[in-house]
Design a protein around this motif. Structure first.
Motif, PDB file in Angstrom:
ATOM      1  N   THR A 133       0.829  -1.205   0.000  1.00 20.89           N
ATOM      2  CA  THR A 133       0.000   0.000   0.000  1.00 20.89           C
ATOM      3  C   THR A 133       0.863   1.255   0.000  1.00 20.89           C
ATOM      4  OG1 THR A 133      -0.160  -0.110   2.428  1.00 20.89           O
ATOM      5  CG2 THR A 133      -1.935  -1.125   1.151  1.00 20.89           C
ATOM      6  N   THR A 134       0.357   2.310  -0.607  1.00 24.17           N
ATOM      7  CA  THR A 134       1.150   3.537  -0.751  1.00 24.17           C
ATOM      8  C   THR A 134       1.441   4.198   0.595  1.00 24.17           C
ATOM      9  OG1 THR A 134      -0.894   4.798  -1.109  1.00 24.17           O
ATOM     10  CG2 THR A 134       0.272   3.998  -3.056  1.00 24.17           C
ATOM     11  N   ARG A 135       0.543   4.030   1.556  1.00 26.27           N
ATOM     12  CA  ARG A 135       0.744   4.628   2.882  1.00 26.27           C
ATOM     13  C   ARG A 135       1.234   3.599   3.895  1.00 26.27           C
ATOM     14  NH1 ARG A 135      -4.933   8.070   2.859  1.00 26.27           N
ATOM     15  NH2 ARG A 135      -4.252   9.696   1.407  1.00 26.27           N
ATOM     16  N   GLN A 136       1.602   2.437   3.412  1.00 30.70           N
ATOM     17  CA  GLN A 136       2.140   1.352   4.245  1.00 30.70           C
ATOM     18  C   GLN A 136       1.235   1.062   5.446  1.00 30.70           C
ATOM     19  OE1 GLN A 136       6.829   2.181   3.055  1.00 30.70           O
ATOM     20  NE2 GLN A 136       6.281   1.895   5.180  1.00 30.70           N
ATOM     21  N   GLN A 137      -0.016   0.729   5.125  1.00 31.50           N
ATOM     22  CA  GLN A 137      -1.026   0.493   6.151  1.00 31.50           C
ATOM     23  C   GLN A 137      -1.397  -0.983   6.220  1.00 31.50           C
ATOM     24  OE1 GLN A 137      -3.699   3.497   4.240  1.00 31.50           O
ATOM     25  NE2 GLN A 137      -4.137   4.073   6.360  1.00 31.50           N
ATOM     26  N   ARG A 138      -1.461  -1.512   7.426  1.00 33.44           N
ATOM     27  CA  ARG A 138      -2.061  -2.823   7.619  1.00 33.44           C
ATOM     28  C   ARG A 138      -3.568  -2.641   7.740  1.00 33.44           C
ATOM     29  NH1 ARG A 138      -3.543  -3.724  12.918  1.00 33.44           N
ATOM     30  NH2 ARG A 138      -2.548  -2.430  14.527  1.00 33.44           N
ATOM     31  N   LEU A 139      -4.297  -3.747   7.926  1.00 28.71           N
ATOM     32  CA  LEU A 139      -5.758  -3.667   7.976  1.00 28.71           C
ATOM     33  C   LEU A 139      -6.226  -2.757   9.107  1.00 28.71           C
ATOM     34  CD1 LEU A 139      -8.172  -4.817   6.443  1.00 28.71           C
ATOM     35  CD2 LEU A 139      -8.245  -6.705   8.076  1.00 28.71           C
ATOM     36  N   GLY A 140      -5.578  -2.841  10.262  1.00 26.82           N
ATOM     37  CA  GLY A 140      -5.949  -1.983  11.389  1.00 26.82           C
ATOM     38  C   GLY A 140      -5.753  -0.515  11.086  1.00 26.82           C
ATOM     39  N   ASP A 141      -4.706  -0.192  10.321  1.00 30.71           N
ATOM     40  CA  ASP A 141      -4.469   1.201   9.923  1.00 30.71           C
ATOM     41  C   ASP A 141      -5.572   1.692   8.993  1.00 30.71           C
ATOM     42  OD1 ASP A 141      -1.992   1.830  11.241  1.00 30.71           O
ATOM     43  OD2 ASP A 141      -1.005   0.474   9.855  1.00 30.71           O
ATOM     44  N   MET A 142      -5.953   0.843   8.054  1.00 28.58           N
ATOM     45  CA  MET A 142      -6.967   1.242   7.077  1.00 28.58           C
ATOM     46  C   MET A 142      -8.291   1.536   7.755  1.00 28.58           C
ATOM     47  SD  MET A 142      -6.200  -1.450   4.002  1.00 28.58           S
ATOM     48  CE  MET A 142      -4.577  -1.556   3.244  1.00 28.58           C
ATOM     49  N   THR A 143      -8.687   0.719   8.710  1.00 27.42           N
ATOM     50  CA  THR A 143      -9.970   0.926   9.383  1.00 27.42           C
ATOM     51  C   THR A 143      -9.934   2.140  10.312  1.00 27.42           C
ATOM     52  OG1 THR A 143      -9.319  -0.628  11.127  1.00 27.42           O
ATOM     53  CG2 THR A 143     -10.604  -1.515   9.295  1.00 27.42           C
ATOM     54  N   ALA A 144      -8.773   2.430  10.900  1.00 29.59           N
ATOM     55  CA  ALA A 144      -8.656   3.548  11.844  1.00 29.59           C
ATOM     56  C   ALA A 144      -8.207   4.839  11.174  1.00 29.59           C
ATOM     57  CB  ALA A 144      -7.680   3.188  12.964  1.00 29.59           C
ATOM     58  N   GLY A 145      -7.785   4.768   9.904  1.00 32.27           N
ATOM     59  CA  GLY A 145      -7.285   5.957   9.219  1.00 32.27           C
ATOM     60  C   GLY A 145      -5.945   6.418   9.750  1.00 32.27           C
ATOM     61  N   THR A 146      -5.075   5.454  10.048  1.00 38.21           N
ATOM     62  CA  THR A 146      -3.768   5.766  10.624  1.00 38.21           C
ATOM     63  C   THR A 146      -2.648   5.152   9.792  1.00 38.21           C
ATOM     64  OG1 THR A 146      -3.791   3.774  12.033  1.00 38.21           O
ATOM     65  CG2 THR A 146      -4.710   5.811  12.964  1.00 38.21           C
ATOM     66  N   THR A 147      -1.432   5.490  10.135  1.00 35.29           N
ATOM     67  CA  THR A 147      -0.244   4.816   9.625  1.00 35.29           C
ATOM     68  C   THR A 147       0.836   4.960  10.685  1.00 35.29           C
ATOM     69  OG1 THR A 147       1.241   4.543   7.734  1.00 35.29           O
ATOM     70  CG2 THR A 147       0.760   6.790   8.423  1.00 35.29           C
ATOM     71  N   VAL A 148       2.030   4.448  10.408  1.00 38.81           N
ATOM     72  CA  VAL A 148       3.121   4.501  11.384  1.00 38.81           C
ATOM     73  C   VAL A 148       4.306   5.213  10.746  1.00 38.81           C
ATOM     74  CG1 VAL A 148       4.684   3.158  12.842  1.00 38.81           C
ATOM     75  CG2 VAL A 148       2.336   2.367  12.471  1.00 38.81           C
ATOM     76  N   ILE A 149       4.864   6.187  11.468  1.00 38.92           N
ATOM     77  CA  ILE A 149       5.969   6.995  10.941  1.00 38.92           C
ATOM     78  C   ILE A 149       7.199   6.860  11.835  1.00 38.92           C
ATOM     79  CG2 ILE A 149       4.428   8.687   9.899  1.00 38.92           C
ATOM     80  CD1 ILE A 149       5.193  10.531  12.329  1.00 38.92           C
ATOM     81  N   ARG A 150       8.330   7.278  11.288  1.00 32.47           N
ATOM     82  CA  ARG A 150       9.539   7.381  12.097  1.00 32.47           C
ATOM     83  C   ARG A 150       9.469   8.672  12.904  1.00 32.47           C
ATOM     84  NH1 ARG A 150      13.939   6.030   7.350  1.00 32.47           N
ATOM     85  NH2 ARG A 150      13.654   3.756   7.313  1.00 32.47           N
ATOM     86  N   LYS A 151       9.917   8.603  14.148  1.00 32.21           N
ATOM     87  CA  LYS A 151       9.922   9.814  14.975  1.00 32.21           C
ATOM     88  C   LYS A 151      11.082  10.719  14.627  1.00 32.21           C
ATOM     89  CE  LYS A 151       8.705  10.252  19.096  1.00 32.21           C
ATOM     90  NZ  LYS A 151       8.683  10.282  20.576  1.00 32.21           N
ATOM     91  N   ARG A 152      12.199  10.155  14.155  1.00 34.30           N
ATOM     92  CA  ARG A 152      13.372  10.959  13.824  1.00 34.30           C
ATOM     93  C   ARG A 152      13.808  10.634  12.405  1.00 34.30           C
ATOM     94  NH1 ARG A 152      17.091  13.849  16.578  1.00 34.30           N
ATOM     95  NH2 ARG A 152      16.209  13.204  18.560  1.00 34.30           N
ATOM     96  N   ASN A 153      13.872  11.632  11.545  1.00 33.09           N
ATOM     97  CA  ASN A 153      14.304  11.443  10.172  1.00 33.09           C
ATOM     98  C   ASN A 153      15.816  11.553  10.051  1.00 33.09           C
ATOM     99  OD1 ASN A 153      11.632  11.245   9.281  1.00 33.09           O
ATOM    100  ND2 ASN A 153      11.465  13.457   9.110  1.00 33.09           N
ATOM    101  N   ASN A 154      16.325  11.155   8.901  1.00 28.56           N
ATOM    102  CA  ASN A 154      17.763  11.281   8.641  1.00 28.56           C
ATOM    103  C   ASN A 154      18.052  12.717   8.224  1.00 28.56           C
ATOM    104  OD1 ASN A 154      20.416  11.038   7.964  1.00 28.56           O
ATOM    105  ND2 ASN A 154      20.145   9.241   6.674  1.00 28.56           N
TER     106      ASN A 154
END
Length: 245
Positions: A133-154
């Motif tokens: 998926t383009t937003r890297q969402q599992r099924l739980g993310d899709m139903t909740a409208g969430t995704t997971v990000i890195r807290k600190r970027n390079n």
């Protein structure tokens, strides 16, 4: 590296790095170890105390595991701002795609569908969805409208690529006091500059003006004209890269 753009409630678009499948898998693996250990210890302690002596250990373990599994993900993500212990160790967290703060209901949906994503499918479904998926969402993310990000970027790679500063000899810092700022501060400045260049609307220009004013006050800089706010922020980035690498 995949990124996602999220528009905040202040109409400001911020770019985040999405957590990779490897990072999310490692976080879940750590969480599962914690859950399994708890699911083993509780039946063992109950057995030592003489409680539920007639109930097979395997049944107690299964009941504890299923209960702990749901409660662990739901309670920790709710109380720790979108993180579990595994997510905290891998420096990732849950965010909503609409820029709002995730609600209790969002974390509840994620916890419920975690059974399907992780237990019933052995993690295969979650891995397939996150990878495809383009937003890297599992099924739980899709139903909740969430995704997971890195807290600190390079940050160092991002800033160098944007500003093309090669050597210390090619640039003389203007504001040496910029060293008191953190990398996260500089990443925020970089994001503000990127947003106003890509979306030059009034909301983003107001953010530039407000951020520049706060930084001038914090760094005790008074000679910058208000009309030069954007260039002032870019200069701070250049100075920081040269002075800290």
């Amino acid at each position: 590296m995949q990124t996602i753009e999220i528009k905040t409630t202040q109409n400001v678009t911020i770019e985040y790095e999405l957590a990779s499948l490897w990072e999310r898998g490692l976080a879940t693996f750590i969480d599962l170890i914690i859950i399994v250990v708890g699911s083993v210890l509780v039946p063992a302690l109950l057995g030592l105390a003489g409680l539920f002596a007639l109930v097979p250990f395997q049944l107690l373990f299964a009941l504890c595991f299923l209960s702990f599994f749901f409660g662990y993900f739901f309670l920790l993500e709710s109380m720790m701002g979108g993180q579990t212990l595994g997510k905290k160790m891998t420096n990732i967290r849950v965010v909503r795609l609409d820029g709002e703060i995730p609600t209790v209901n969002d974390y509840l949906l994620r916890a419920v569908f975690q059974y399907v994503d992780t237990i019933l499918s052995g993690g295969i479904l979650a891995a397939m969805l996150i990878s495809s998926t383009t937003r890297q969402q599992r099924l739980g993310d899709m139903t909740a409208g969430t995704t997971v990000i890195r807290k600190r970027n390079n940050i160092r790679m991002h800033l160098r690529n944007i500003l093309n500063i090669d050597t210390l000899e090619s640039y003389e810092p203007v504001y040496p006091q910029v060293k008191v700022l953190s990398e996260q501060d500089m990443l925020s400045i970089k994001q503000v500059i990127s947003r106003v260049r890509k979306y030059p609307n009034d909301a983003h220009w107001e953010v530039v003006e407000s951020l520049a004013a706060q930084l001038r006050e914090h760094l005790d800089i008074h000679e910058v004209r208000k009309s030069d706010d954007l260039e002032f922020l870019r200069t701070l980035l250049r100075d920081y890269i040269v002075l800290t690498r």
